[in-house]
Motif scaffolding. Structure first.
Motif, mmCIF file in Angstrom:
data_model
loop_
_atom_site.group_PDB
_atom_site.id
_atom_site.type_symbol
_atom_site.label_atom_id
_atom_site.label_comp_id
_atom_site.label_asym_id
_atom_site.label_seq_id
_atom_site.Cartn_x
_atom_site.Cartn_y
_atom_site.Cartn_z
ATOM 1 N N ASP A 105 0.836 -1.194 0.000
ATOM 2 C CA ASP A 105 0.000 0.000 0.000
ATOM 3 C C ASP A 105 0.881 1.257 0.000
ATOM 4 O OD1 ASP A 105 -1.526 2.139 0.951
ATOM 5 O OD2 ASP A 105 -2.168 1.136 2.774
ATOM 6 N N GLY A 106 0.626 2.146 -0.974
ATOM 7 C CA GLY A 106 1.361 3.415 -1.012
ATOM 8 C C GLY A 106 2.736 3.310 -1.642
ATOM 9 N N PHE A 107 2.936 2.312 -2.474
ATOM 10 C CA PHE A 107 4.217 2.099 -3.143
ATOM 11 C C PHE A 107 3.921 1.275 -4.385
ATOM 12 C CE2 PHE A 107 8.143 -0.039 -4.149
ATOM 13 C CZ PHE A 107 9.110 0.908 -3.873
ATOM 14 N N PRO A 108 4.614 1.511 -5.512
ATOM 15 C CA PRO A 108 5.630 2.535 -5.776
ATOM 16 C C PRO A 108 5.011 3.922 -5.934
ATOM 17 C CG PRO A 108 5.246 1.175 -7.730
ATOM 18 C CD PRO A 108 4.377 0.621 -6.644
ATOM 19 N N ARG A 109 5.715 4.907 -5.379
ATOM 20 C CA ARG A 109 5.218 6.283 -5.407
ATOM 21 C C ARG A 109 5.596 7.005 -6.698
ATOM 22 N NH1 ARG A 109 5.143 8.715 -0.292
ATOM 23 N NH2 ARG A 109 4.484 10.624 -1.327
ATOM 24 N N GLU A 126 1.065 -8.664 -9.527
ATOM 25 C CA GLU A 126 -0.032 -9.326 -10.264
ATOM 26 C C GLU A 126 -0.860 -8.244 -10.956
ATOM 27 O OE1 GLU A 126 -0.893 -12.831 -10.087
ATOM 28 O OE2 GLU A 126 1.154 -12.871 -9.320
ATOM 29 N N PHE A 127 -1.204 -7.215 -10.188
ATOM 30 C CA PHE A 127 -1.917 -6.059 -10.738
ATOM 31 C C PHE A 127 -1.793 -4.889 -9.776
ATOM 32 C CE2 PHE A 127 -5.150 -8.598 -8.509
ATOM 33 C CZ PHE A 127 -5.801 -7.658 -7.711
ATOM 34 N N GLU A 166 1.919 14.219 -9.463
ATOM 35 C CA GLU A 166 3.076 14.362 -10.355
ATOM 36 C C GLU A 166 3.846 13.060 -10.515
ATOM 37 O OE1 GLU A 166 5.342 17.485 -8.623
ATOM 38 O OE2 GLU A 166 4.032 19.071 -9.382
ATOM 39 N N SER A 167 3.896 12.263 -9.443
ATOM 40 C CA SER A 167 4.777 11.094 -9.458
ATOM 41 C C SER A 167 4.051 9.793 -9.761
ATOM 42 C CB SER A 167 5.476 10.959 -8.108
ATOM 43 O OG SER A 167 6.056 12.183 -7.740
ATOM 44 N N SER A 168 2.928 9.574 -9.067
ATOM 45 C CA SER A 168 2.301 8.252 -9.138
ATOM 46 C C SER A 168 1.581 8.008 -10.447
ATOM 47 C CB SER A 168 1.326 8.060 -7.980
ATOM 48 O OG SER A 168 2.024 8.136 -6.759
ATOM 49 N N LEU A 169 1.157 9.077 -11.120
ATOM 50 C CA LEU A 169 0.422 8.864 -12.361
ATOM 51 C C LEU A 169 1.280 8.168 -13.418
ATOM 52 C CD1 LEU A 169 -1.895 11.980 -12.655
ATOM 53 C CD2 LEU A 169 -2.482 9.665 -11.979
ATOM 54 N N SER A 170 2.591 8.422 -13.384
ATOM 55 C CA SER A 170 3.459 7.736 -14.355
ATOM 56 C C SER A 170 3.491 6.228 -14.069
ATOM 57 C CB SER A 170 4.877 8.312 -14.328
ATOM 58 O OG SER A 170 5.457 8.100 -13.066
ATOM 59 N N VAL A 171 3.410 5.860 -12.781
ATOM 60 C CA VAL A 171 3.383 4.437 -12.405
ATOM 61 C C VAL A 171 2.084 3.812 -12.903
ATOM 62 C CG1 VAL A 171 3.348 2.811 -10.465
ATOM 63 C CG2 VAL A 171 4.787 4.852 -10.343
ATOM 64 N N ILE A 172 0.971 4.526 -12.668
ATOM 65 C CA ILE A 172 -0.340 4.017 -13.079
ATOM 66 C C ILE A 172 -0.389 3.868 -14.607
ATOM 67 C CG2 ILE A 172 -2.819 4.598 -13.161
ATOM 68 C CD1 ILE A 172 -2.142 5.903 -10.263
ATOM 69 N N ASN A 173 0.148 4.870 -15.317
ATOM 70 C CA ASN A 173 0.166 4.793 -16.783
ATOM 71 C C ASN A 173 1.018 3.621 -17.281
ATOM 72 O OD1 ASN A 173 -1.499 7.009 -16.962
ATOM 73 N ND2 ASN A 173 0.168 8.475 -17.235
ATOM 74 N N TYR A 174 2.161 3.418 -16.616
ATOM 75 C CA TYR A 174 3.056 2.313 -17.005
ATOM 76 C C TYR A 174 2.335 0.971 -16.873
ATOM 77 C CZ TYR A 174 6.730 -1.214 -16.580
ATOM 78 O OH TYR A 174 7.485 -2.353 -16.731
ATOM 79 N N TYR A 175 1.731 0.727 -15.689
ATOM 80 C CA TYR A 175 1.059 -0.561 -15.482
ATOM 81 C C TYR A 175 -0.223 -0.665 -16.307
ATOM 82 C CZ TYR A 175 4.459 -1.960 -11.987
ATOM 83 O OH TYR A 175 5.627 -2.332 -11.374
ATOM 84 N N ASN A 176 -0.838 0.468 -16.575
ATOM 85 C CA ASN A 176 -2.028 0.478 -17.423
ATOM 86 C C ASN A 176 -1.677 -0.013 -18.828
ATOM 87 O OD1 ASN A 176 -4.759 0.919 -17.492
ATOM 88 N ND2 ASN A 176 -4.596 3.026 -18.175
ATOM 89 N N SER A 177 -0.494 0.419 -19.299
ATOM 90 C CA SER A 177 -0.068 0.008 -20.643
ATOM 91 C C SER A 177 0.179 -1.501 -20.699
ATOM 92 C CB SER A 177 1.200 0.762 -21.061
ATOM 93 O OG SER A 177 2.306 0.286 -20.326
ATOM 94 N N LYS A 178 0.380 -2.124 -19.520
ATOM 95 C CA LYS A 178 0.578 -3.579 -19.466
ATOM 96 C C LYS A 178 -0.723 -4.295 -19.100
ATOM 97 C CE LYS A 178 4.878 -4.768 -18.353
ATOM 98 N NZ LYS A 178 5.998 -5.213 -17.561
ATOM 99 N N GLY A 179 -1.822 -3.526 -19.041
ATOM 100 C CA GLY A 179 -3.122 -4.120 -18.716
ATOM 101 C C GLY A 179 -3.240 -4.567 -17.268
#
Length: 209
Positions: A105-109, A126-127, A166-179
């Motif tokens: 929870d709360g990582f990766p930031r 896993e997701f 500013e920071s976490s959205l790039s993580v969400i976008n990265y994993y989103n691109s992997k479904g």
């Protein structure tokens, strides 16, 4: 000299983690999005162990370790603690626990956290469970919960929102691109949010639904 010891420890941790091969779900959402509450319900219903990066860091900040002053300072500033420090704490907690299913929870930031986690541990989640909630709703919740935390004043809260966006959205976008992103509307009442969460976990954990 310390860094050689650290490198050896990290290598040991990595091979131990790979051997254990835990199932990991990252839980992301802004401060006040209700992650902690939902994680408690996931633990109860689906048998995961909940690891809060923030709690592990707060405990370390109070521990008197050599990293403690730096962690305390960065948390009160609302900035992100170095990846290696957080990953070391998470890895230690995973290895100490007999369970093999973890909510982190709360990582990766940020993107650097995400890259470091995968390269240091050799594990992909896993997701990613993403609790989506408006800033004004989160602010309202944080100010009413007031748990006496050193990072719960209005200026720090706003810094944390800014850092999160500013920071976490790039993580969400990265994993989103992997479904791999499961997005939950976290602005609804707790029970409704958990119904959505259950729909995500049930097919993963219980094929009979």
């Amino acid at each position: 000299m310390g860094s050689n010891v650290d490198a050896a420890n990290m290598e040991e941790t990595r091979s131990a983690l790979r051997e254990k091969n835990p199932k990991i779900v990252f839980v992301l959402g802004g401060p006040g999005s209700g992650k902690g509450t939902q994680c408690a319900s996931i633990v109860e219903h689906f048998g995961y162990t909940h690891l809060s990066a923030g709690e592990l860091l707060r405990a370390e900040a109070q521990s008197g370790s050599e990293d403690a002053p730096m962690i305390k300072n960065m948390m009160s500033e609302g900035t992100i603690v170095p990846s290696e420090v957080t990953i070391k704490l998470l890895a230690k907690a995973i290895m100490k626990n007999e369970n093999d299913k973890f909510l982190i929870d709360g990582f990766p930031r940020n993107e650097e956290n995400q890259v470091a986690f995968e390269s240091i541990t050799g594990i992909e989640p896993e997701f990613v469970l993403f609790f989506d909630c408006s800033e004004e709703e989160m602010e309202k919740r944080i100010l009413t919960r007031n748990q006496g935390r050193l990072d719960d004043n209005i200026d720090t809260i706003r810094k944390r929102f800014k850092v999160f966006v500013e920071s976490s959205l790039s993580v969400i976008n990265y994993y989103n691109s992997k479904g791999k992103v499961k997005k939950i509307d976290a602005s609804k009442p707790v029970e409704e949010v958990f119904e959505a969460v259950k729909a995500v976990f049930a097919p993963v954990d219980d094929k009979s639904g």
